[in-house]
Motif scaffolding. Sequence first.
Motif, PDB file in Angstrom:
ATOM      1  N   PRO A 140      54.304  62.145  52.261  1.00 57.93           N
ATOM      2  CA  PRO A 140      53.227  62.946  52.833  1.00 57.93           C
ATOM      3  C   PRO A 140      52.465  63.681  51.729  1.00 57.93           C
ATOM      4  O   PRO A 140      53.062  64.141  50.753  1.00 57.93           O
ATOM      5  CB  PRO A 140      53.949  63.933  53.740  1.00 57.93           C
ATOM      6  N   LEU A 141      51.184  63.758  51.909  1.00 51.33           N
ATOM      7  CA  LEU A 141      50.332  64.571  51.046  1.00 51.33           C
ATOM      8  C   LEU A 141      50.674  66.029  51.361  1.00 51.33           C
ATOM      9  O   LEU A 141      50.581  66.445  52.518  1.00 51.33           O
ATOM     10  CB  LEU A 141      48.877  64.280  51.442  1.00 51.33           C
ATOM     11  N   ALA A 142      51.113  66.785  50.366  1.00 54.49           N
ATOM     12  CA  ALA A 142      51.499  68.180  50.628  1.00 54.49           C
ATOM     13  C   ALA A 142      50.251  69.019  50.896  1.00 54.49           C
ATOM     14  O   ALA A 142      49.144  68.663  50.490  1.00 54.49           O
ATOM     15  CB  ALA A 142      52.280  68.733  49.450  1.00 54.49           C
ATOM     16  N   HIS A 143      50.461  70.146  51.599  1.00 55.84           N
ATOM     17  CA  HIS A 143      49.361  71.045  51.964  1.00 55.84           C
ATOM     18  C   HIS A 143      48.502  71.421  50.756  1.00 55.84           C
ATOM     19  O   HIS A 143      47.295  71.356  50.773  1.00 55.84           O
ATOM     20  CB  HIS A 143      49.909  72.352  52.565  1.00 55.84           C
ATOM     21  N   HIS A 144      49.207  71.810  49.703  1.00 56.93           N
ATOM     22  CA  HIS A 144      48.529  72.312  48.513  1.00 56.93           C
ATOM     23  C   HIS A 144      48.031  71.194  47.608  1.00 56.93           C
ATOM     24  O   HIS A 144      47.586  71.440  46.486  1.00 56.93           O
ATOM     25  CB  HIS A 144      49.476  73.231  47.741  1.00 56.93           C
ATOM     26  N   GLY A 145      48.149  69.935  48.079  1.00 58.56           N
ATOM     27  CA  GLY A 145      47.651  68.821  47.293  1.00 58.56           C
ATOM     28  C   GLY A 145      48.626  68.283  46.265  1.00 58.56           C
ATOM     29  O   GLY A 145      48.395  67.244  45.665  1.00 58.56           O
ATOM     30  N   GLY A 146      49.747  68.963  46.068  1.00 55.13           N
ATOM     31  CA  GLY A 146      50.744  68.509  45.090  1.00 55.13           C
ATOM     32  C   GLY A 146      51.716  67.523  45.724  1.00 55.13           C
ATOM     33  O   GLY A 146      51.419  66.916  46.750  1.00 55.13           O
ATOM     34  N   ILE A 147      52.884  67.353  45.106  1.00 57.28           N
ATOM     35  CA  ILE A 147      53.850  66.413  45.671  1.00 57.28           C
ATOM     36  C   ILE A 147      54.676  67.110  46.744  1.00 57.28           C
ATOM     37  O   ILE A 147      54.815  68.329  46.753  1.00 57.28           O
ATOM     38  CB  ILE A 147      54.748  65.780  44.586  1.00 57.28           C
ATOM     39  N   SER A 148      55.220  66.309  47.671  1.00 59.21           N
ATOM     40  CA  SER A 148      55.964  66.861  48.798  1.00 59.21           C
ATOM     41  C   SER A 148      57.325  67.400  48.346  1.00 59.21           C
ATOM     42  O   SER A 148      57.821  67.040  47.276  1.00 59.21           O
ATOM     43  CB  SER A 148      56.178  65.783  49.849  1.00 59.21           C
ATOM     44  N   VAL A 149      57.918  68.250  49.181  1.00 57.37           N
ATOM     45  CA  VAL A 149      59.234  68.817  48.860  1.00 57.37           C
ATOM     46  C   VAL A 149      60.266  67.698  48.691  1.00 57.37           C
ATOM     47  O   VAL A 149      61.044  67.689  47.728  1.00 57.37           O
ATOM     48  CB  VAL A 149      59.691  69.800  49.968  1.00 57.37           C
ATOM     49  N   ALA A 150      60.259  66.716  49.604  1.00 57.74           N
ATOM     50  CA  ALA A 150      61.251  65.635  49.545  1.00 57.74           C
ATOM     51  C   ALA A 150      61.114  64.830  48.249  1.00 57.74           C
ATOM     52  O   ALA A 150      62.104  64.478  47.607  1.00 57.74           O
ATOM     53  CB  ALA A 150      61.107  64.722  50.763  1.00 57.74           C
ATOM     54  N   LYS A 201      52.590  55.927  47.376  1.00 61.47           N
ATOM     55  CA  LYS A 201      51.429  55.968  48.261  1.00 61.47           C
ATOM     56  C   LYS A 201      51.460  57.260  49.071  1.00 61.47           C
ATOM     57  O   LYS A 201      52.191  57.365  50.048  1.00 61.47           O
ATOM     58  CB  LYS A 201      51.436  54.739  49.187  1.00 61.47           C
ATOM     59  N   GLN A 202      50.675  58.212  48.635  1.00 56.06           N
ATOM     60  CA  GLN A 202      50.575  59.487  49.357  1.00 56.06           C
ATOM     61  C   GLN A 202      49.683  59.296  50.571  1.00 56.06           C
ATOM     62  O   GLN A 202      48.567  58.801  50.448  1.00 56.06           O
ATOM     63  CB  GLN A 202      49.962  60.557  48.454  1.00 56.06           C
TER      64      GLN A 202
END
Lengths: 234, 234
Positions: free
Chosen positions: B34-44, B59-60
Motif C-alpha cells: 500500500p502507498l502510505a499516507h505520507h507517501g513513504g513506504i508502508s509499515v509492513a 509495486k506501490q
Amino acid sequence: MAKFYGIGVGPGDPELLTVKATQRIKKLDVLYTPLAHHGGISVAEKIAQPYLPTTLEIKQRHFPMVKDLATKEKSWAAIAAEIVSDVQAGHDVGFLTLGDPSVYSTYSYILERVQDQIEVETIAGISSFSQIAASLSLPLMLDDELLTVVPATTDEATLKSALDLNDNLVIMKVATHWQMVYRLLADANLLEHAIVVANASMAQQAITPVSQLTAASKLPYFATMLVKKHQTLG
Amino acid sequence: MAKFYGIGVGPGDPELLTVKATQRIKKLDVLYTPLAHHGGISVAEKIAQPYLPTTLEIKQRHFPMVKDLATKEKSWAAIAAEIVSDVQAGHDVGFLTLGDPSVYSTYSYILERVQDQIEVETIAGISSFSQIAASLSLPLMLDDELLTVVPATTDEATLKSALDLNDNLVIMKVATHWQMVYRLLADANLLEHAIVVANASMAQQAITPVSQLTAASKLPYFATMLVKKHQTLG
C-alpha cells in the motif's frame, strides 16, 4: 544478565518459529522440557531441534497431566525452584511451548512462580488457530467482526452463548467433546459453516469440513475447529 | 509453479517474522504494497526491509481508506487483476500484512478475488494481541477460559455482551472509541483489570494500566487493550 525465556515454537513446522525464537534458542544454556508420555522427547522440543545448540543441557521434568490441582502445583513449584536456581547461577534458561506461550500453556504456571525472583522474557509463537486460518487461506475475522477462542472443555451453556454472540469461533480440543459440539452446531444450522483442521502444519495435517462428519466421528487429539457464520466452508 | 503469497510480518520487530516468511520474502519477484499516507513506504514493508531481495520489483498501489465500499471494491478488483496477471506470467508475487494475514487484514479482500484463478499460500504472522501478551508476560487464556478479540468499532451492545461473557478480552483500536470503552469497563468494575499496550514490539512501545488513565485520555492509533477478569493489572 541471565534470564528465563518462555519461547513459542509454533504449531509444528520448524520454519514457523520466529527469527527471534531461533536466535534465542541457539544461545540457551539450559532447557526444561516435559517428559513425553511415551518416554521420548516432547513435541515442542522436536520442533525446535534444528536450532538446539550442541552444548545445551536438557532437563526433562515430569509435568503430571492429572485433574488433581495439588499434584500439579507441587511439581510446578519444584520445577520453578530449579529454574530460579539455574538463572541465579548465571544460566540462560529456556522453556519451549507448542504454539504461542500465551495461549493455554503450562508455561504460564511456571512463569507466575518465578517472575518475582528472576528476569523473564516471553517470545511469542504462531498459535494453532492462526496457522489453521493460514493453511485454509481464510480470514479469522474482518472489519467489525468478533473472534472467540473457546475450549470444548468449557460448559455447554458457555459454548452455546459464545456461538450465539460471535461471527467467528475457534473451538480448541474438539475431539474431547465432539458429540456436544456437533449437536450445538446442528441446532444452530452451522454444520456447513465449520471445518476441522487436525495437526496443523505437521506432516499428518488433515482438513475436513464438518458437513462430511457425523456425531459419531472420531477426531485426532490436536484437532481444532473454525466456525464462520458468514461463510460456507464446504 | 508461480504463486501469490500473503505474508504476515508480525507486530513490528523484524525478528518477529517467522523463518518461513523471511525465506519466502527473499525469493519473491514482485511485491505489492500500500502507498502510505505520507507517501513513504508502508509499515509492513519497513518491517520486512532486512529480507527484501535487491532484485525485487515493488509495486506501490493505492488502497483507499474510506467508508464507501464501492470505491474500495473497485481498487481491490484492479489490484487483484494485476496480481493474477503477474502470477500467470510466472512471477512469485507477495503481499505483506502487519501482524497476521488472517486477522483484520486487507489481504483477505485481495485473496478472495484471486484464489479461484491462481495458486495462493498464506504464511501466518505474530498478531498484535499475541505480542501484547508476550510483552506483558501474561497469559491470554488458561484452562477452560475463553478469549474474545473485538474491535472497539463494533456496536456498544455487542461489546458489552462480549465483556459479560468472557474471561479475557482483547479490544482492538481502542483509541477510536475510548470514552465508550472506558465507561463500559467502569460500569463493570474492570478498570483495574485492563491494560493498554501501544505500538507493541516497536521502538515507541508503551504499556499503561487503565487505572492510570481517564475517560479523557488520548491514545495512539496502534493501541490495543487486554482485559483479564481474574487478574488485577496494576
